[in-house]
Scaffold this motif. Structure first.
Motif, mmCIF file in Angstrom:
data_model
loop_
_atom_site.group_PDB
_atom_site.id
_atom_site.type_symbol
_atom_site.label_atom_id
_atom_site.label_comp_id
_atom_site.label_asym_id
_atom_site.label_seq_id
_atom_site.Cartn_x
_atom_site.Cartn_y
_atom_site.Cartn_z
ATOM 1 N N GLU A 99 0.894 -1.305 -0.032
ATOM 2 C CA GLU A 99 0.280 0.492 0.198
ATOM 3 C C GLU A 99 0.980 0.980 0.239
ATOM 4 N N TRP A 100 2.291 1.133 0.591
ATOM 5 C CA TRP A 100 3.167 2.048 0.409
ATOM 6 C C TRP A 100 4.051 1.801 0.207
ATOM 7 N N ASP A 101 4.571 3.200 -0.691
ATOM 8 C CA ASP A 101 6.440 3.264 -1.540
ATOM 9 C C ASP A 101 7.499 3.122 -0.765
ATOM 10 N N LEU A 102 6.997 4.415 0.163
ATOM 11 C CA LEU A 102 8.129 4.743 1.640
ATOM 12 C C LEU A 102 8.367 4.296 2.801
ATOM 13 N N VAL A 103 9.212 4.353 3.394
ATOM 14 C CA VAL A 103 9.065 4.282 4.499
ATOM 15 C C VAL A 103 10.333 5.032 5.555
ATOM 16 N N VAL A 104 9.504 6.498 6.049
ATOM 17 C CA VAL A 104 10.771 7.694 6.254
ATOM 18 C C VAL A 104 10.787 7.371 7.988
ATOM 19 N N HIS A 105 11.569 7.476 8.465
ATOM 20 C CA HIS A 105 12.535 7.701 9.938
ATOM 21 C C HIS A 105 12.988 8.498 10.051
ATOM 22 N N LEU A 106 12.026 9.655 10.856
ATOM 23 C CA LEU A 106 12.031 10.890 10.921
ATOM 24 C C LEU A 106 13.124 10.780 12.574
ATOM 25 N N ARG A 107 13.615 12.301 13.156
ATOM 26 C CA ARG A 107 14.140 12.365 14.371
ATOM 27 C C ARG A 107 13.867 14.165 14.072
ATOM 28 N N ALA A 108 13.169 14.763 15.046
ATOM 29 C CA ALA A 108 12.513 15.804 14.896
ATOM 30 C C ALA A 108 13.045 16.672 16.494
ATOM 31 N N ILE A 109 13.293 17.879 16.925
ATOM 32 C CA ILE A 109 13.724 18.222 18.409
ATOM 33 C C ILE A 109 12.327 19.179 18.852
ATOM 34 N N SER A 110 11.397 19.432 18.005
ATOM 35 C CA SER A 110 10.161 19.318 18.539
ATOM 36 C C SER A 110 9.025 18.868 17.867
ATOM 37 N N LEU A 111 7.885 18.995 18.436
ATOM 38 C CA LEU A 111 6.592 18.504 17.806
ATOM 39 C C LEU A 111 6.084 19.090 17.167
ATOM 40 N N SER A 112 6.376 20.420 16.479
ATOM 41 C CA SER A 112 6.317 21.521 15.804
ATOM 42 C C SER A 112 7.627 21.273 14.547
ATOM 43 N N GLU A 113 8.298 21.269 14.792
ATOM 44 C CA GLU A 113 9.766 20.982 14.109
ATOM 45 C C GLU A 113 9.080 19.586 13.211
ATOM 46 N N PHE A 114 8.481 18.500 14.227
ATOM 47 C CA PHE A 114 8.296 17.216 13.237
ATOM 48 C C PHE A 114 6.647 17.034 12.070
ATOM 49 N N ASP A 115 6.187 18.204 12.599
ATOM 50 C CA ASP A 115 4.767 18.351 11.360
ATOM 51 C C ASP A 115 5.324 19.270 10.760
ATOM 52 N N THR A 116 5.888 20.570 10.792
ATOM 53 C CA THR A 116 6.598 21.163 9.988
ATOM 54 C C THR A 116 7.651 19.771 8.161
ATOM 55 N N VAL A 117 8.470 19.295 9.342
ATOM 56 C CA VAL A 117 8.746 18.295 8.450
ATOM 57 C C VAL A 117 7.515 17.872 7.637
ATOM 58 N N LEU A 118 6.915 17.452 8.009
ATOM 59 C CA LEU A 118 5.560 16.623 7.766
ATOM 60 C C LEU A 118 5.371 17.162 6.372
ATOM 61 N N GLU A 119 4.985 18.270 6.957
ATOM 62 C CA GLU A 119 3.990 19.148 5.428
ATOM 63 C C GLU A 119 4.629 19.534 4.650
ATOM 64 N N ARG A 120 6.182 19.477 4.759
ATOM 65 C CA ARG A 120 7.160 19.508 3.775
ATOM 66 C C ARG A 120 6.965 17.906 2.933
ATOM 67 N N ILE A 121 7.009 17.386 3.243
ATOM 68 C CA ILE A 121 6.623 15.855 2.600
ATOM 69 C C ILE A 121 5.510 15.895 1.676
ATOM 70 N N ARG A 122 4.129 15.874 2.864
ATOM 71 C CA ARG A 122 3.187 15.948 2.229
ATOM 72 C C ARG A 122 3.321 16.992 0.505
ATOM 73 N N ALA A 123 4.255 18.652 1.255
ATOM 74 C CA ALA A 123 4.079 19.626 -0.758
ATOM 75 C C ALA A 123 4.911 18.536 -1.171
ATOM 76 N N VAL A 124 5.585 17.251 -1.762
ATOM 77 C CA VAL A 124 6.452 17.103 -2.228
ATOM 78 C C VAL A 124 5.955 16.582 -3.479
ATOM 79 N N PRO A 125 6.127 17.327 -4.701
ATOM 80 C CA PRO A 125 5.566 16.679 -5.956
ATOM 81 C C PRO A 125 5.429 15.398 -6.348
ATOM 82 N N GLY A 126 4.406 14.729 -6.308
ATOM 83 C CA GLY A 126 3.861 13.314 -6.333
ATOM 84 C C GLY A 126 3.757 12.086 -4.860
ATOM 85 N N VAL A 127 3.585 12.924 -4.307
ATOM 86 C CA VAL A 127 3.467 12.485 -2.425
ATOM 87 C C VAL A 127 2.031 12.566 -2.319
ATOM 88 N N VAL A 128 1.496 11.226 -2.964
ATOM 89 C CA VAL A 128 -0.458 11.126 -2.658
ATOM 90 C C VAL A 128 -1.073 11.186 -1.322
#
Length: 141
Positions: A99-128
């Protein structure tokens, strides 16, 4: 377009961004000026966005860690991987089948930074689609 030398330099830098140019050149099998030129080109083209550090587990034990499952549109995988791979919060990136094409292990210094990187990933062209789980305690070692 990245060639084998570029990929090998990136891989070595990902493992230890402090590796001396001479050592990179020795391991890749090219001269120092080639490695220097490749790194400068990769930075100028935005392939390498930053050189980061990896902290000992006890130093960043309060980091927010998680796994994002990512679905990619057909024929968009290479561009999406290239974009996601460049984020400093990405510790590991794996392709998968199902069902999923990629598994991404993430590490961030705060929930805010974690949320920001998720937003960036979701905005990548081609991410469904994405699905994310936060990781709490390691049950190994």
């Amino acid at each position: 377009m990245l060639d084998d030398v570029d990929r090998r330099v990136i891989s070595l830098l990902r493992a230890d961004s402090r590796t001396p140019i001479a050592e990179l050149a020795r391991q890749v099998g090219v001269n120092r000026s080639t490695v220097t030129g490749r790194i400068e080109k990769l930075v100028a083209e935005g392939v390498i966005e930053a050189f980061t550090i990896r902290l000992a587990n006890d130093v960043d034990r309060d980091a927010i860690r998680g796994v994002a499952m990512v679905s990619i549109a057909p024929n968009r995988g290479r561009d999406a991987v290239r974009a996601i791979r460049g984020y400093p919060e990405v510790e590991q990136l794996h392709s998968t089948i199902g069902e999923w094409d990629l598994v991404v292990h993430l590490r961030a210094i705060s929930l805010s930074e974690f949320d920001t990187v998720l937003e960036r990933i979701r905005a990548v062209p081609g991410v469904v689609d994405t699905r994310t789980s936060l990781l709490f305690n390691s049950l190994t070692g």
